[in-house]
Design an enzyme around this catalytic site. Sequence first.
Site: not given
Length: 278
Positions: A53, A109
């Site tokens: 992010y 992830h």
Amino acid sequence: MTALPIPNIELQHGTQIPQLGVGVFLVEPSETESVVSTALEVGYRHIDTAAAYGNEAEVGRAIASSGLAREDVFVTTKLWNADQARAADAFQVSLDKLQLDRVDLYLIHWPQPMFGEALGAWKALVDIAASGRAAAIGVSNFEIDHLQQLIDETGVVPAVNQIELHPLHQRRELAEFCREHGIAIEAWGPLAQGKSDLFERPELLEIARAHGKTPAQIVLRWHVQQERIIFPKTTRRERLFENADLFDFALSDAEMSVIDGYEAGTNFGPDPRTFDAR
Ligand code: NDP
């Protein structure tokens, strides 16, 4: 600063996670410190970020300047795909950016089955947990066979699986597998990322009216009643309050069934089996 009245969920091995937090996917780095500071100020105690992010440093600054004790904030971050073969180093980079010496939850992830590196990454996460630098470890976007491989090969069951899950995409078979194995479900995109007509559906509006709540609150409550962990993303202060105001009412079985009936197999994120971004 007072915490909001948000219940904890107990993960394997006793780690307590606030059932509701705030996620910062697609929150610009320039906005992140302010969004997270506001969330902590209004009483959120659970932040979901990821190396990918690009805003871990800003999350770290907000936590550092909050004045809160470290043990009062639950922090999750995630190992990015390109780093699966060097998880220990990538984890240290995340810690440094977050200005922390440990996280509460560290996740792989994406499974990236085409590269075959997730098992090695999982073993590295097991070592990280053993070192005390992650209270809990888990995965994200793993399908049943991906989970089964980790369990079979290491005997270590992920504490959570963070997956796209919302009324239009309910993942029932995967959710059942997770339940049977004691893997808590974190639902990402809990509001279908705001990309659907969900909030205009007449039945949902009717349920919202009956409870004096918004359609978004009804959808979030539907998750809460199924013991899922959620962290809806918002950059708006008023929605931080709205999204946390879920714990003073309950949906009936009939109301839950209406939302169950919205299952459509509609995903807004990538397919975990083929997603190969690095
Ligand atoms: P969400 O379902 O949380 O939806 C976010 C969108 O909904 C934003 O556009 C937001 O707009 C809007 N919104 C928020 N609250 C309300 C409300 N009360 N009423 C109406 N609209 C609202 O999607 P996300 O994809 O952001 O998922 C949440 C978190 O999950 C992420 O931030 C991230 O932490 C995690 N995630 C993890 C992934 C993974 O692969 N592991 C992938 C994607 C997300 P606004 O900001 O303007 O309020």
